[in-house]
Design a protein around this motif. Structure first.
Motif, PDB file in Angstrom:
ATOM      1  N   MET A   1       0.768  -1.148   0.000  1.00 58.84           N
ATOM      2  CA  MET A   1      -0.128  -0.081  -0.182  1.00 58.84           C
ATOM      3  C   MET A   1       0.942   1.468   0.108  1.00 58.84           C
ATOM      4  O   MET A   1       1.795   1.318   0.886  1.00 58.84           O
ATOM      5  N   ALA A   2       0.554   2.326  -0.695  1.00 54.82           N
ATOM      6  CA  ALA A   2       1.311   3.512  -0.840  1.00 54.82           C
ATOM      7  C   ALA A   2       1.012   4.047   0.424  1.00 54.82           C
ATOM      8  O   ALA A   2       0.009   4.370   1.013  1.00 54.82           O
ATOM      9  N   ARG A   3       2.062   4.981   0.806  1.00 51.55           N
ATOM     10  CA  ARG A   3       2.095   5.824   2.296  1.00 51.55           C
ATOM     11  C   ARG A   3       2.536   7.124   2.096  1.00 51.55           C
ATOM     12  O   ARG A   3       2.983   7.563   0.994  1.00 51.55           O
ATOM     13  N   ILE A   4       2.093   7.798   3.066  1.00 46.36           N
ATOM     14  CA  ILE A   4       2.313   9.166   2.981  1.00 46.36           C
ATOM     15  C   ILE A   4       3.889   9.574   2.744  1.00 46.36           C
ATOM     16  O   ILE A   4       4.949   8.759   3.169  1.00 46.36           O
ATOM     17  N   THR A   5       4.179  10.780   1.766  1.00 44.91           N
ATOM     18  CA  THR A   5       5.474  10.795   1.836  1.00 44.91           C
ATOM     19  C   THR A   5       6.282  11.396   3.029  1.00 44.91           C
ATOM     20  O   THR A   5       5.820  11.765   3.776  1.00 44.91           O
ATOM     21  N   LEU A   6       7.618  11.354   2.748  1.00 43.09           N
ATOM     22  CA  LEU A   6       8.601  11.925   3.450  1.00 43.09           C
ATOM     23  C   LEU A   6       8.187  13.398   3.979  1.00 43.09           C
ATOM     24  O   LEU A   6       8.323  13.892   5.051  1.00 43.09           O
ATOM     25  N   GLU A   7       7.944  14.112   2.757  1.00 41.82           N
ATOM     26  CA  GLU A   7       7.788  15.550   3.405  1.00 41.82           C
ATOM     27  C   GLU A   7       6.329  15.619   4.116  1.00 41.82           C
ATOM     28  O   GLU A   7       6.295  16.651   5.222  1.00 41.82           O
ATOM     29  N   GLU A   8       5.356  14.825   4.013  1.00 40.11           N
ATOM     30  CA  GLU A   8       4.050  15.036   4.646  1.00 40.11           C
ATOM     31  C   GLU A   8       4.417  14.931   6.259  1.00 40.11           C
ATOM     32  O   GLU A   8       3.875  15.189   6.989  1.00 40.11           O
ATOM     33  N   LEU A   9       5.280  13.970   6.678  1.00 36.62           N
ATOM     34  CA  LEU A   9       5.846  13.538   7.834  1.00 36.62           C
ATOM     35  C   LEU A   9       6.799  14.371   8.407  1.00 36.62           C
ATOM     36  O   LEU A   9       7.307  14.324   9.802  1.00 36.62           O
ATOM     37  N   ASN A  10       7.735  14.915   7.465  1.00 37.06           N
ATOM     38  CA  ASN A  10       9.026  15.530   7.937  1.00 37.06           C
ATOM     39  C   ASN A  10       8.801  16.697   8.961  1.00 37.06           C
ATOM     40  O   ASN A  10       9.426  16.876   9.967  1.00 37.06           O
ATOM     41  N   GLU A  11       7.489  17.464   8.618  1.00 37.18           N
ATOM     42  CA  GLU A  11       7.283  18.710   9.443  1.00 37.18           C
ATOM     43  C   GLU A  11       5.737  18.769   9.413  1.00 37.18           C
ATOM     44  O   GLU A  11       5.254  18.850   8.433  1.00 37.18           O
ATOM     45  N   MET A  12       5.130  18.766  10.588  1.00 39.12           N
ATOM     46  CA  MET A  12       3.711  18.544  10.723  1.00 39.12           C
ATOM     47  C   MET A  12       3.157  19.884  10.440  1.00 39.12           C
ATOM     48  O   MET A  12       3.778  20.584   9.878  1.00 39.12           O
ATOM     49  N   SER A  13       1.890  19.792  10.975  1.00 41.01           N
ATOM     50  CA  SER A  13       0.993  20.979  10.589  1.00 41.01           C
ATOM     51  C   SER A  13       1.785  22.333  11.150  1.00 41.01           C
ATOM     52  O   SER A  13       2.325  22.421  12.098  1.00 41.01           O
ATOM     53  N   ASP A  14       1.478  23.395  10.484  1.00 39.77           N
ATOM     54  CA  ASP A  14       1.909  24.876  11.069  1.00 39.77           C
ATOM     55  C   ASP A  14       1.085  25.020  12.284  1.00 39.77           C
ATOM     56  O   ASP A  14       1.589  25.848  12.923  1.00 39.77           O
ATOM     57  N   GLU A  15      -0.025  24.448  12.495  1.00 39.45           N
ATOM     58  CA  GLU A  15      -0.637  24.794  13.760  1.00 39.45           C
ATOM     59  C   GLU A  15      -0.383  23.888  14.904  1.00 39.45           C
ATOM     60  O   GLU A  15      -0.793  22.948  15.298  1.00 39.45           O
ATOM     61  N   VAL A  16       0.921  24.125  15.240  1.00 39.63           N
ATOM     62  CA  VAL A  16       1.568  23.262  16.510  1.00 39.63           C
ATOM     63  C   VAL A  16       1.123  23.640  17.750  1.00 39.63           C
ATOM     64  O   VAL A  16       0.683  24.823  17.978  1.00 39.63           O
ATOM     65  N   LEU A  17       1.341  22.858  18.701  1.00 37.40           N
ATOM     66  CA  LEU A  17       1.290  22.898  20.071  1.00 37.40           C
ATOM     67  C   LEU A  17       2.647  22.949  20.753  1.00 37.40           C
ATOM     68  O   LEU A  17       3.560  22.443  20.337  1.00 37.40           O
ATOM     69  N   VAL A 188      18.590  25.825  -4.553  1.00 36.41           N
ATOM     70  CA  VAL A 188      17.063  25.825  -4.085  1.00 36.41           C
ATOM     71  C   VAL A 188      16.029  25.559  -5.140  1.00 36.41           C
ATOM     72  O   VAL A 188      16.238  26.281  -6.071  1.00 36.41           O
ATOM     73  N   PHE A 189      15.066  24.902  -4.667  1.00 42.14           N
ATOM     74  CA  PHE A 189      13.964  24.902  -5.661  1.00 42.14           C
ATOM     75  C   PHE A 189      12.727  24.646  -4.871  1.00 42.14           C
ATOM     76  O   PHE A 189      12.831  24.178  -3.649  1.00 42.14           O
ATOM     77  N   TYR A 190      11.545  25.327  -5.346  1.00 39.75           N
ATOM     78  CA  TYR A 190      10.310  25.101  -4.582  1.00 39.75           C
ATOM     79  C   TYR A 190       9.401  24.340  -5.233  1.00 39.75           C
ATOM     80  O   TYR A 190       9.285  23.999  -6.366  1.00 39.75           O
ATOM     81  N   GLY A 191       8.403  23.729  -4.199  1.00 40.77           N
ATOM     82  CA  GLY A 191       7.201  22.851  -4.984  1.00 40.77           C
ATOM     83  C   GLY A 191       7.490  21.388  -4.508  1.00 40.77           C
ATOM     84  O   GLY A 191       8.228  21.085  -3.244  1.00 40.77           O
ATOM     85  N   THR A 192       6.839  20.561  -5.180  1.00 42.68           N
ATOM     86  CA  THR A 192       6.883  19.252  -4.979  1.00 42.68           C
ATOM     87  C   THR A 192       8.177  18.486  -5.327  1.00 42.68           C
ATOM     88  O   THR A 192       8.983  19.010  -6.314  1.00 42.68           O
ATOM     89  N   ALA A 223      17.061  17.299  -0.603  1.00 45.40           N
ATOM     90  CA  ALA A 223      17.120  17.601   0.669  1.00 45.40           C
ATOM     91  C   ALA A 223      15.569  18.416   1.151  1.00 45.40           C
ATOM     92  O   ALA A 223      15.400  19.082   0.079  1.00 45.40           O
ATOM     93  N   ALA A 224      15.131  17.751   1.736  1.00 44.88           N
ATOM     94  CA  ALA A 224      13.610  18.526   2.108  1.00 44.88           C
ATOM     95  C   ALA A 224      13.653  19.302   3.396  1.00 44.88           C
ATOM     96  O   ALA A 224      13.856  18.794   4.407  1.00 44.88           O
ATOM     97  N   TYR A 225      13.135  20.381   3.619  1.00 41.50           N
ATOM     98  CA  TYR A 225      12.985  21.373   4.676  1.00 41.50           C
ATOM     99  C   TYR A 225      11.652  21.660   5.132  1.00 41.50           C
ATOM    100  O   TYR A 225      11.291  21.571   6.249  1.00 41.50           O
ATOM    101  N   GLN A 226      10.572  21.881   4.106  1.00 44.96           N
ATOM    102  CA  GLN A 226       9.276  22.529   4.808  1.00 44.96           C
ATOM    103  C   GLN A 226       7.984  21.719   4.572  1.00 44.96           C
ATOM    104  O   GLN A 226       7.884  20.682   4.012  1.00 44.96           O
ATOM    105  N   ARG A 233       6.817  25.218  -1.102  1.00 45.35           N
ATOM    106  CA  ARG A 233       7.679  24.409  -0.179  1.00 45.35           C
ATOM    107  C   ARG A 233       9.107  24.553  -0.491  1.00 45.35           C
ATOM    108  O   ARG A 233       9.424  24.328  -1.729  1.00 45.35           O
ATOM    109  N   ARG A 234      10.212  24.749   0.497  1.00 45.34           N
ATOM    110  CA  ARG A 234      11.788  24.687   0.007  1.00 45.34           C
ATOM    111  C   ARG A 234      12.338  23.297  -0.216  1.00 45.34           C
ATOM    112  O   ARG A 234      12.088  22.398   0.884  1.00 45.34           O
TER     113      ARG A 234
END
Length: 244
Positions: A1-17, A188-192, A223-226, A233-234
């Motif tokens: 089964m395909a799963r969420i990509t590295l970028e999805e889990l690398n940095e979570m929601s901007d609405e952090v606690l 640097v490049f931006y996007g997916t 390299a994935a940042y954002q 995203r960067r």
């Protein structure tokens, strides 16, 4: 089964606690999981339920992201804008996993799923280790330079606190590697990050560099940042200088 990509889990929601906030209740956890299911669906991948706990931990600790250390050696401009720069990354310890799936996005997903569990709790200390950025994906091209090979190594730099004595992974697929210093040319490049965008960025950087024999031609780094919720995203493409 395909799963969420590295970028999805690398940095979570901007609405952090903040870490001192009250624990999330079940409704909040469900809302957060649903949010990331939606993000994942835009990439035509699915998010397994067992990632709910790590997602909560990563979200709570999202603001504490330690940069991987490096020294800037030179910067190069084109039309008065930074085109690329050269950096030296010091020796250090990385948690690495190599996976091979039919698609690039699936490969980095499967690898980082395991790394995120190591980061969150599945280590010899049984604690959250903290996030560093960027998380890197080492890729290889075929001899013609027209396609990515399916095998990808995903690597997470151990925070400074653990560089001397890294917590051991409970997952035998994850290896702690002591890597020698390495010299990169980065743009640097931006996007997916898809196979198409990666190949495009490699071509663009080769056009800027011109002919050189001092750079590896079959191995590169993405390299994935954002946060993936950011449309532009960067990311960076890294060319690796040959060792002297």
């Amino acid at each position: 089964m395909a799963r969420i990509t590295l970028e999805e889990l690398n940095e979570m929601s901007d609405e952090v606690l903040d870490e001192e906030d009250e624990p999330m209740d079940g409704e909040e956890q469900n809302r957060l999981f649903t949010h990331w299911e939606t993000v994942a669906s835009t990439h035509q991948v699915s998010l397994p339920q067992e990632m709910a706990g790590p997602i909560v931990q990563m979200t709570r600790n999202n603001q504490a992201r330690e940069p991987v250390p490096y020294a800037t050696l030179s910067q190069h401009e084109k039309c008065e804008e930074l085109a690329y720069e050269e950096r030296l990354y010091p020796a250090g310890k990385w948690a690495c996993i190599t996976k091979q799936e039919p698609k690039y996005e699936q490969t980095i997903s499967m690898g980082f799923m395991k790394l995120i569990r190591y980061i969150c709790k599945e280590n010899s200390l049984g604690r959250h280790l903290g996030m560093t950025v960027p998380v890197i994906n080492e890729i290889q091209l075929n001899k013609e330079g027209t396609e990515l090979l399916q095998e990808v190594t995903t690597a997470y730099y151990l925070p400074e606190e653990f560089q001397h004595s890294p917590p051991l992974p409970l997952d035998p697929e994850i290896q702690i590697q002591e890597r020698a210093p390495f010299h990169v040319i980065t743009r640097v490049f931006y996007g997916t990050t898809t196979e198409e965008t990666i190949l495009r960025e490699i071509r663009l950087l080769w056009e800027l560099l011109g002919s050189t024999d001092n750079v590896l031609r079959e191995t590169y780094v993405v390299a994935a940042y954002q946060n993936p919720a950011v449309p532009d995203r960067r990311n960076e493409i890294w060319f690796i200088r040959r060792a002297d």
